[in-house]
Design a protein around this motif. Structure first.
Motif, PDB file in Angstrom:
ATOM      1  N   UNK A 155       0.759  -1.422  -0.198  1.00  0.00           N
ATOM      2  CA  UNK A 155      -0.132   0.003  -0.151  1.00  0.00           C
ATOM      3  C   UNK A 155       0.749   1.404   0.048  1.00  0.00           C
ATOM      4  N   UNK A 185      -9.598 -11.500 -10.654  1.00  0.00           N
ATOM      5  CA  UNK A 185      -9.120 -11.887  -9.272  1.00  0.00           C
ATOM      6  C   UNK A 185      -7.946 -12.421  -8.935  1.00  0.00           C
ATOM      7  N   UNK A 191      -5.620  -2.776  -6.310  1.00  0.00           N
ATOM      8  CA  UNK A 191      -6.621  -2.674  -5.351  1.00  0.00           C
ATOM      9  C   UNK A 191      -6.444  -1.064  -4.830  1.00  0.00           C
ATOM     10  N   UNK A 230      -5.144   0.377   8.766  1.00  0.00           N
ATOM     11  CA  UNK A 230      -6.560  -0.431   9.205  1.00  0.00           C
ATOM     12  C   UNK A 230      -7.736   0.576   9.487  1.00  0.00           C
ATOM     13  N   UNK A 233      -9.035   1.387   5.945  1.00  0.00           N
ATOM     14  CA  UNK A 233      -9.965   0.294   5.166  1.00  0.00           C
ATOM     15  C   UNK A 233     -10.991   0.101   6.093  1.00  0.00           C
ATOM     16  N   UNK A 238     -12.071  -1.805   0.362  1.00  0.00           N
ATOM     17  CA  UNK A 238     -10.987  -1.807  -0.799  1.00  0.00           C
ATOM     18  C   UNK A 238     -11.702  -2.203  -1.767  1.00  0.00           C
ATOM     19  N   UNK A 260      -1.455  -7.377  -5.246  1.00  0.00           N
ATOM     20  CA  UNK A 260      -1.118  -8.955  -4.853  1.00  0.00           C
ATOM     21  C   UNK A 260      -0.180  -9.447  -5.819  1.00  0.00           C
TER      22      UNK A 260
ATOM     23  N   UNK B 148      -2.147  -7.248   6.845  1.00  0.00           N
ATOM     24  CA  UNK B 148      -1.004  -6.569   6.197  1.00  0.00           C
ATOM     25  C   UNK B 148       0.154  -7.521   6.033  1.00  0.00           C
ATOM     26  N   UNK B 185     -12.008 -11.501  -0.562  1.00  0.00           N
ATOM     27  CA  UNK B 185     -11.115 -11.375  -1.793  1.00  0.00           C
ATOM     28  C   UNK B 185      -9.787 -10.785  -1.479  1.00  0.00           C
ATOM     29  N   UNK B 186      -9.812  -9.864  -0.171  1.00  0.00           N
ATOM     30  CA  UNK B 186      -8.554  -9.153  -0.046  1.00  0.00           C
ATOM     31  C   UNK B 186      -7.671  -9.594   1.377  1.00  0.00           C
ATOM     32  N   UNK B 261      -0.900 -13.086  -0.431  1.00  0.00           N
ATOM     33  CA  UNK B 261      -0.768 -12.280   0.706  1.00  0.00           C
ATOM     34  C   UNK B 261      -2.007 -11.749   1.402  1.00  0.00           C
ATOM     35  N   UNK B 262      -2.235 -11.355   2.309  1.00  0.00           N
ATOM     36  CA  UNK B 262      -3.298 -10.712   3.017  1.00  0.00           C
ATOM     37  C   UNK B 262      -3.133  -9.086   3.158  1.00  0.00           C
ATOM     38  N   UNK B 263      -3.659  -8.540   2.026  1.00  0.00           N
ATOM     39  CA  UNK B 263      -3.345  -7.205   2.079  1.00  0.00           C
ATOM     40  C   UNK B 263      -4.708  -6.169   2.752  1.00  0.00           C
ATOM     41  N   UNK B 264      -5.071  -6.906   3.434  1.00  0.00           N
ATOM     42  CA  UNK B 264      -6.233  -6.271   4.316  1.00  0.00           C
ATOM     43  C   UNK B 264      -5.969  -6.052   5.819  1.00  0.00           C
ATOM     44  N   UNK B 265      -6.806  -5.503   6.624  1.00  0.00           N
ATOM     45  CA  UNK B 265      -6.389  -5.408   7.959  1.00  0.00           C
ATOM     46  C   UNK B 265      -6.938  -6.597   8.662  1.00  0.00           C
TER      47      UNK B 265
END
Lengths: 307, 307
Positions: A155, A185, A191, A230, A233, A238, A260, B148, B185-186, B261-265
């Motif tokens: 990010x 996807x 994103x 955090x 989001x 997202x 990703x 993240x 998805x994220x 990867x986990x790009x979300x919180x």
């Protein structure tokens, strides 16, 4: 527009301090500039499209380019990526763990066809309506994420980097990314955090010399902290616009975005123009020891050729 | 079921050579075992669910566990992940670039609650219907992908690893993964290639000693080549089941899977039991210099305690 040498001499205030040594009091500060500044100017975007861009910080236009024109552009991209003279040059950046080209810069100078595309009213006209002045190309590139081998990126706000490392004073730039392969996807689509363009998140950590040699492969400085991300989001969510090749994504210079890795066999590529306002041309970097090389930062009216 | 020492003494044929020194003639070989082997046995799965599992190599059952039971399991997971005695132990694996726990193994021995869950008819009964015999737990773990910071993993078949490194003879195992956080998805959901369980893709490269110390963080040996993956994805596509916490994913030991990867919180976690048939218990590794440690490979009727 002509160059304005007086603007270079005037002292430039740093409205967006970043690359800080210690954590700031606030996770972010509000944006100081309007988002859409040329509603009265000629251009291809409708009022509804400008409203959406203003609200979310980006706008996806599916299927803008189709058929023969798309086919030609894909061929042009392929020719540029395979051009022997462009291998192992500073303006061609490879993957962190392989020799595959990840980004090729200054493509509107390397290719007559892409030079014309950068001036095309569908792109430059949209930029004019958004930034509120006749645009110039601050940076251009082809991004290429090969099947299975293409890594993602963290990010970040492009403006944060351009401000810190290139000396872009204000948020008067917009990126136009034309997708040249289908985006889905599983091939690492862009994103974005809609609404994040209204907040400037200062980043921790001073900029090392020659940071671009590392950051263009995998960015580590100029990345917002997890707490700010955090909260943003959780507030905004997202979105990952997807679609067929030929779609155009316009996005504000300060909207937070990431991507990703590509876990599919399908490559993902796009051609990318950053439009800036001549009165917002880059000065001395606000938070880096040196200027970055010319292939990353073109002034208004520039000519550039590979050295 | 009781241990069968005679099975250990019999010479065991290698039906699935892998970790090869040079590229094989064929990209893959057909699977030799049936996929669903216990249709006549008692269990919770319907005929339609077994058909879907047979066809795709996996089955996602949304919202299997809800309410108070789900809440208790999430608390149990949290307690295990935060247990001071489990830090810096061989059975707790951290992220490649941080000290956050990525996987905690042997959880059905570490936790009475998860020990009961492993025997629960909703899980063990489904396994019985699929593998065609009373199952035992070959391996268990909690996977945790922090917001993240959680990295993904490359495409692989679990069976390929269990065969090469643990000596599992045949494709008679099934994994049951209960998702304990919402999957979207994220946050790096599991991706699978439906249908790939019907093909065994041998991998290139000999197994280094103590490969698990590296492979559990980021797998590099035992990964199919890009040509096989490309052909399989082009034929079968990719699916990523998503849903609320409490959903159960059953997947065949040989279906190819990966995650990003986990790009979300939002963290992503699950509890994971691998059910195997007692007549398919692990022998000597087929393609590795040594056995892997006990926390990764439990024989039938095993008791295990942390050393």
């Amino acid at each position: 527009m002509t160059d304005l040498p007086s603007a270079q001499r005037a002292p430039v205030q740093d409205f967006y301090p970043t690359r800080l040594r210690s954590a700031p009091d606030a996770l972010w500060q509000p944006r100081k500039e309007a988002v859409v500044k040329g509603r009265e100017l000629n251009g291809p975007l409708t009022r509804a499209q400008l409203d959406e861009f203003e609200r979310k910080g980006f706008l996806f236009i599916p299927n803008l380019i189709r058929g023969e024109e798309l086919k030609e552009l894909r061929q042009e991209m392929k020719a540029l990526m395979e051009h022997d003279n462009f291998r192992e040059r500073d303006f061609s950046v490879t993957e962190p763990e392989s020799q595959e080209i990840r980004s090729l810069f200054a493509v509107h100078f390397l290719s007559r066809r892409l030079g014309e595309l950068a001036k095309d009213e569908r792109f430059a006209g949209a930029a004019r309506q958004i930034i509120g002045a006749e645009p110039y190309v601050h940076q251009s590139r082809i991004n290429y994420k090969p099947g299975f081998a293409g890594k993602g990126f963290n990010w970040h706000s492009d403006f944060e980097t351009w401000h810190a490392e290139d000396g872009m004073p204000r948020m008067h730039a917009v990126s136009a990314s034309l997708i040249l392969t289908d985006n889905h996807e599983f091939n690492g689509p862009l994103m974005l955090i809609p609404g994040s363009h209204e907040k400037f998140v200062p980043c921790l950590g001073e900029t090392p010399a020659n940071n671009h040699k590392r950051s263009l492969k995998a960015q580590q400085v100029g990345v917002p902290g997890p707490q700010a991300l955090t909260e943003l989001v959780n507030e905004y969510g997202i979105e990952a616009p997807k679609g067929k090749a030929g779609g155009l994504l316009l996005f504000d210079c300060n909207v937070l975005h990431a991507s990703n890795a590509n876990l599919s066999p399908d490559p993902r590529s796009n051609v990318f123009f950053v439009y800036n306002r001549p009165d917002n041309r880059c000065q001395t970097p606000f938070a880096a020891p040196h200027r970055r090389p010319g292939f990353l930062v073109h002034p208004p009216g520039a000519q550039w050729t590979p050295k």
